[in-house]
Design a protein around this motif. Structure first.
Motif, short mmCIF file in Angstrom:
data_model
loop_
_atom_site.label_atom_id
_atom_site.label_comp_id
_atom_site.label_asym_id
_atom_site.label_seq_id
_atom_site.Cartn_x
_atom_site.Cartn_y
_atom_site.Cartn_z
N ALA A 134 0.86 -1.36 0.09
CA ALA A 134 -0.41 0.03 -0.45
C ALA A 134 0.56 1.42 0.18
O ALA A 134 1.83 1.20 0.37
N THR A 135 0.49 2.42 -0.51
CA THR A 135 1.24 3.55 -0.62
C THR A 135 0.20 4.85 -0.61
O THR A 135 -0.88 4.63 -0.62
N PHE A 136 1.27 6.31 -0.58
CA PHE A 136 0.21 6.85 -0.39
C PHE A 136 1.21 8.52 -1.15
O PHE A 136 1.67 8.07 -0.85
N SER A 137 0.25 9.01 -0.76
CA SER A 137 1.29 10.83 -1.47
C SER A 137 0.41 12.14 -1.61
O SER A 137 -0.90 11.28 -0.75
N ALA A 138 0.77 12.98 -0.56
CA ALA A 138 0.43 14.03 -0.46
C ALA A 138 0.81 15.06 -1.44
O ALA A 138 1.86 15.09 -1.90
N THR A 139 0.51 15.85 -1.53
CA THR A 139 0.67 17.17 -1.75
C THR A 139 0.79 18.70 0.19
O THR A 139 -0.44 19.14 0.60
N LEU A 140 1.82 18.85 -0.48
CA LEU A 140 1.89 20.49 0.43
C LEU A 140 1.51 21.99 0.22
O LEU A 140 2.46 22.41 -1.16
N THR A 141 1.27 22.28 0.43
CA THR A 141 0.89 23.78 -0.43
C THR A 141 0.99 24.73 0.96
O THR A 141 1.28 25.09 2.21
N VAL A 142 2.29 25.27 0.23
CA VAL A 142 3.46 26.12 1.22
C VAL A 142 2.73 27.18 0.74
O VAL A 142 2.55 28.12 0.03
N ASN A 143 2.77 27.98 2.60
CA ASN A 143 1.35 29.25 3.08
C ASN A 143 2.84 30.03 2.93
O ASN A 143 2.28 30.99 3.45
N ALA A 144 4.16 30.74 2.30
CA ALA A 144 5.11 31.51 2.70
C ALA A 144 6.65 31.30 2.43
O ALA A 144 6.40 30.17 2.43
N LYS A 145 7.37 32.19 1.85
CA LYS A 145 8.15 31.65 1.48
C LYS A 145 8.89 30.72 2.51
O LYS A 145 9.44 31.03 3.59
N PRO A 146 9.99 29.82 1.62
CA PRO A 146 10.84 29.03 2.84
C PRO A 146 12.23 29.52 3.12
O PRO A 146 12.22 30.89 2.61
N THR A 147 12.67 29.42 4.29
CA THR A 147 13.66 29.69 4.86
C THR A 147 14.86 28.75 4.86
O THR A 147 14.24 27.53 4.87
N GLU A 148 16.51 29.15 4.95
CA GLU A 148 16.67 28.20 5.52
C GLU A 148 17.32 28.21 6.87
O GLU A 148 18.11 28.02 7.29
N THR A 149 16.27 28.77 7.14
CA THR A 149 16.70 29.04 9.14
C THR A 149 15.50 28.31 10.37
O THR A 149 14.33 28.44 9.92
N ASP A 150 16.18 27.55 10.84
CA ASP A 150 15.06 26.66 11.44
C ASP A 150 14.41 27.52 12.85
O ASP A 150 14.57 28.26 13.40
N PRO A 151 13.13 27.86 12.28
CA PRO A 151 11.97 28.54 13.41
C PRO A 151 11.64 28.03 15.16
O PRO A 151 11.74 28.63 15.50
N ASN A 152 12.47 26.86 14.93
CA ASN A 152 11.96 26.66 16.05
C ASN A 152 13.59 26.30 16.92
O ASN A 152 13.72 26.09 18.04
N ALA A 153 14.67 27.20 16.65
CA ALA A 153 16.02 27.02 16.79
C ALA A 153 16.52 27.51 18.13
O ALA A 153 15.55 29.00 17.91
#
Length: 153
Positions: A134-153
């Motif tokens: 069994a397999t799955f697929s998904a699409t994530l709709t990105v809600n803002a410009k991605p960053t390279e900085t961890d927002p939880n760091a």
């Protein structure tokens, strides 16, 4: 000399604020592929000032992440594992719909680093075919410009 990046390094994880003390990144388990896509939506104009020529200009950006993976049975380990299962993704999608709040995701690109973004699970499907896993697929709709900085760091 160029070094190819291995495809298995393209992982995806979700920030789980409830995990441990202060939260942790929880990987989406058993992915077989991940793909990031960004599309610049263009505005086209044709008028007398452009002498009938089509002029295009950027209007907006649409970003998404597509993933594919294998559906794994986690009931032997209490229905939950260190990885995000298909069932957990389904529950996340329902919660996102009910609350209107995006989850925070981390997309790994191996030695190129990470992309962090808020996003919604906009499409989610599974597939069960006789004689196959069994397999799955998904699409994530990105809600803002991605960053390279961890927002939880």
């Amino acid at each position: 000399m160029n070094k190819n990046i291995k495809g298995h390094e393209g992982t995806l994880a979700r920030w789980d604020a409830a995990a441990g003390t202060g939260g942790a990144w929880k990987p989406v388990g058993c992915l077989t592929s991940s793909a990031y896509q960004a599309t610049m939506n263009m505005l086209e104009k044709v008028n007398m000032c452009t002498e009938g020529q089509t002029v295009q200009s950027p209007q907006s950006m649409t970003r998404s992440v597509q993933i594919e993976g294998e559906v794994i049975d986690t009931t032997d380990i209490g229905g939950s594992s260190i990885d995000e299962s298909f069932g957990e993704l389904r529950e996340l999608q329902e919660t996102e719909h009910e609350t209107g709040n995006a989850d925070v995701w981390r997309l790994s690109r191996g030695p190129l680093g990470y992309l962090y973004f808020p996003g919604f699970i906009s499409d989610l499907s599974d597939s069960y075919a006789a004689g196959e896993d069994a397999t799955f697929s998904a699409t994530l709709t990105v809600n803002a410009k991605p960053t390279e900085t961890d927002p939880n760091a």
